[in-house]
Write a protein that holds these residues in place. Structure first.
Motif, short mmCIF file in Angstrom:
data_model
loop_
_atom_site.label_atom_id
_atom_site.label_comp_id
_atom_site.label_asym_id
_atom_site.label_seq_id
_atom_site.Cartn_x
_atom_site.Cartn_y
_atom_site.Cartn_z
N SER A 412 0.83 -1.21 0.00
CA SER A 412 0.00 0.00 0.00
C SER A 412 0.86 1.26 0.00
CB SER A 412 -0.96 0.00 1.20
OG SER A 412 -0.26 -0.09 2.42
N HIS A 413 2.12 1.15 0.45
CA HIS A 413 3.10 2.22 0.25
C HIS A 413 3.38 2.25 -1.25
CE1 HIS A 413 6.49 4.82 0.64
NE2 HIS A 413 7.41 3.88 0.50
N SER A 414 2.74 3.17 -1.95
CA SER A 414 2.63 3.05 -3.40
C SER A 414 3.03 4.30 -4.17
CB SER A 414 1.18 2.69 -3.76
OG SER A 414 0.25 3.58 -3.14
N LEU A 415 3.36 5.36 -3.48
CA LEU A 415 3.61 6.64 -4.15
C LEU A 415 5.04 7.09 -3.92
CD1 LEU A 415 2.26 9.03 -5.71
CD2 LEU A 415 1.84 10.08 -3.49
N HIS A 416 5.72 7.50 -4.98
CA HIS A 416 7.06 8.09 -4.85
C HIS A 416 7.35 8.93 -6.07
CE1 HIS A 416 9.47 5.72 -7.81
NE2 HIS A 416 8.50 4.84 -7.63
N GLY A 417 8.44 9.70 -6.01
CA GLY A 417 8.83 10.55 -7.12
C GLY A 417 10.34 10.59 -7.25
N ARG A 418 10.85 11.52 -8.07
CA ARG A 418 12.30 11.66 -8.25
C ARG A 418 12.95 12.17 -6.97
NH1 ARG A 418 13.51 15.67 -12.87
NH2 ARG A 418 15.65 15.13 -12.28
N GLN A 470 -3.08 11.93 0.37
CA GLN A 470 -1.99 12.36 -0.50
C GLN A 470 -0.77 11.45 -0.39
OE1 GLN A 470 -1.18 16.56 0.18
NE2 GLN A 470 -3.36 17.00 0.36
N GLY A 471 -0.80 10.51 0.55
CA GLY A 471 0.31 9.57 0.69
C GLY A 471 0.18 8.32 -0.16
N PHE A 472 -0.86 8.23 -0.98
CA PHE A 472 -1.15 7.00 -1.73
C PHE A 472 -1.54 7.32 -3.17
CE2 PHE A 472 -2.27 6.47 2.71
CZ PHE A 472 -1.67 5.26 3.05
N THR A 473 -1.37 6.32 -4.04
CA THR A 473 -1.99 6.44 -5.35
C THR A 473 -3.50 6.35 -5.17
OG1 THR A 473 -1.94 4.04 -5.75
CG2 THR A 473 -0.01 5.32 -6.45
N PRO A 474 -4.29 6.89 -6.09
CA PRO A 474 -5.75 6.82 -5.94
C PRO A 474 -6.27 5.39 -5.79
CG PRO A 474 -5.18 8.42 -7.63
CD PRO A 474 -3.90 7.72 -7.25
N GLU A 475 -5.69 4.46 -6.55
CA GLU A 475 -6.13 3.07 -6.48
C GLU A 475 -5.83 2.46 -5.12
OE1 GLU A 475 -5.34 4.45 -10.50
OE2 GLU A 475 -4.03 4.29 -8.74
N SER A 476 -4.65 2.75 -4.57
CA SER A 476 -4.28 2.21 -3.27
C SER A 476 -5.14 2.79 -2.15
CB SER A 476 -2.79 2.49 -2.98
OG SER A 476 -1.97 1.74 -3.85
#
Length: 500
Positions: A412-418, A470-476
């Motif tokens: 569920s930890h699913s969001l990250h960036g550069r 805001q800590g997740f992708t919408p699907e997660s």
């Protein structure tokens, strides 16, 4: 195979004294609750407390106990909210978590869970309800042949580094050495050598859980996979109690080195451009970050702020580390650095020691962050000037570079960036709260427009409605909320701060 006990034993005299003190607290609590118009079935709750107290291996604390306030406010951050629980259960075993949850469910209390108290916005400190304190669950079992560790939730990263290193192994613990493993793993965890080893939670093999109905499960990719997915990233909004983790370990790198490059205030923009240029050329065995903050005393005469590029090479030899650092060290922008320390031999304890001053405990603290895919010089534009006006010289910005091949899968930890960019505001005196709060809001406002999301474990969950999402992708996020309704339909566990 090596073991360490869950908790320290209590002498008979201490135990009898504790029992007498708790019995007195229950009597006082009953009188206090009886005076409240919304106290509910006081007699039933009192009987439940007595039964809970008898069943626990650990400690039951009520507000009348002199230990209650100190225990409830145990926190790495000294900027504490006014929220206080109705009672505290300091668990000495996983079965204590079962007893606490069953009591809470039967008597209509909500449950908040605390591992080590390192969450900066004190997510586990709620008004009313049961605070389930896991700080005594610090077991460690190393299976060197299988390269696994089985741990209690409250063991700190520095201790796990020591215990695994004795076997030539390592785990991606938090960079701050005093962070307990449970909250770190539940939030996802961007730990040591994350570009090569992945997120901390992706290195979890199995978790022992206590659910809202009091049942105990071991979850993994093969058993109760939906709960296993949720536990690895849900953070303070998780709807179960993790009492034990089984971790995958990695060979300990034998040639770790650290490098620092200090840039004057006038060249901070060039330092950020440098990182953008070399990002695609860097080895996955490197951690690279840029810090912006107050200068050291010897540079203070000519600079209100400085930028420091910090690099850790997790390699097996000094020559491998030197090669990994080549794109960074040879870039023409390094000519603007006014001092440097390059490829200095280190170990994991030295790495933790280098990061520890960036977020030391015992201060008043506000923290926020953004994930961003924009160019670093764009993200930090204006930050150097703003940090020059910081009320506290301890405050700083930290931008961490993630390798282009870094990915998150199956959690569920699913969001990250550069880049993961932090605004860390730290000060000591309560009299300075207002000025630091105002400055922090402005500092965070400089980086917020560039966000694609936030890292849940170190964001301000109180700042606005829906910030946890805001800590997740919408699907997660959608899947996580659905699972919460399935596994905690009676809302036994508190939701994220800022959510009803």
């Amino acid at each position: 195979m090596e073991r360490r006990s869950e908790c320290e034993s209590m002498s008979r005299r201490e135990f009898l004294g504790y029992c007498a003190a708790t019995a007195g607290s229950i009597t006082s609590a009953r009188l206090s609750w009886a005076a409240q118009s919304d106290a509910g079935d006081v007699a039933s709750t009192t009987r439940g407390l007595e039964a809970l107290n008898d069943a626990l291996e650990g400690v039951l604390l009520l507000p009348e106990d002199q230990r209650f306030e100190l225990t409830s406010t145990t926190s790495w951050n000294q900027l504490l909210p006014q929220r206080r629980p109705a009672l505290i259960v300091v668990a000495a075993s996983p079965s204590d978590a079962v007893h606490a949850i069953n009591f809470a469910r039967e008597h209509r209390f909500k449950v908040a869970v605390r591992g080590g108290g390192h969450n900066w916005c004190s997510s586990s400190l709620r008004q009313g309800g049961v605070l389930l304190d896991l700080s005594r669950l610090r077991s460690v079992e190393i299976d060197a042949q299988a390269a696994t560790a089985t741990i209690g939730p409250a063991i700190q990263g520095a201790e796990l580094v020591q215990r695994t290193a004795e076997h030539g192994l390592a785990f991606p613990v938090a960079h701050c050495p005093t962070v307990s493993m449970s909250g770190f793993l539940l939030n996802g965890g961007n730990g040591l050598n994350f570009n090569r080893w992945g997120s901390a939670c992706s290195n979890v093999l199995a978790i022992d859980l206590v659910l809202a109905d009091g049942s105990e499960l071991t979850v993994s990719e093969d058993e109760h996979a939906d709960l296993f997915w949720a536990a690895r990233g849900a953070g303070p909004g998780f709807f179960a109690v993790a009492t034990r983790y089984r971790l995958k370990l990695h060979p300990l790198p034998r040639g770790i080195t650290m490098s620092t490059y200090v840039f004057p205030e006038s060249a901070i923009g060039e330092a950020s451009e440098l990182l953008d240029r070399v990002a695609g050329q860097l080895s996955r065995d490197l951690l690279v970050a840029l810090s912006i903050g107050a200068p050291t005393p010897e540079l203070a005469a000519d600079n209100e702020t400085v930028g420091i590029i910090f690099a850790v090479a997790y390699c097996d030899s000094h020559s491998e580390a030197e090669e990994a650092l080549r794109p960074l060290h040879s870039d023409v922008g390094m000519q603007r650095a006014i001092s440097s320390s390059v490829n200095v031999p280190a170990d994991l304890h030295a790495v933790l020691g280098a990061f520890a001053p960036t977020l030391p405990g015992g201060h008043r603290c506000l923290v926020d962050n953004v994930w961003s895919n924009r160019a670093l010089d764009t993200i930090v534009e204006g930050s150097s000037e703003h940090y020059a006006k910081a009320p506290s010289p301890k405050s700083h910005l930290l931008a961490v570079l993630f390798h282009p091949d870094y990915e998150l899968k199956g959690t569920s930890h699913s969001l990250h960036g550069r880049y993961l960019v932090y605004n860390n505001t730290l000060w000591d005196d309560a009299a300075d709260d207002d000025s630091n709060r105002a400055w922090h809001v402005e500092a965070t406002g400089l980086i917020d427009p560039h966000k694609i999301g936030r890292y849940l474990g170190e964001t301000d969950l109180n700042k606005e409605a829906g910030v946890a999402e805001q800590g997740f992708t919408p699907e997660s996020w959608k899947r996580l909320r659905a699972l919460r309704n399935v596994y905690d339909p009676g809302a036994v566990f508190y939701d994220y701060l800022g959510m009803a």
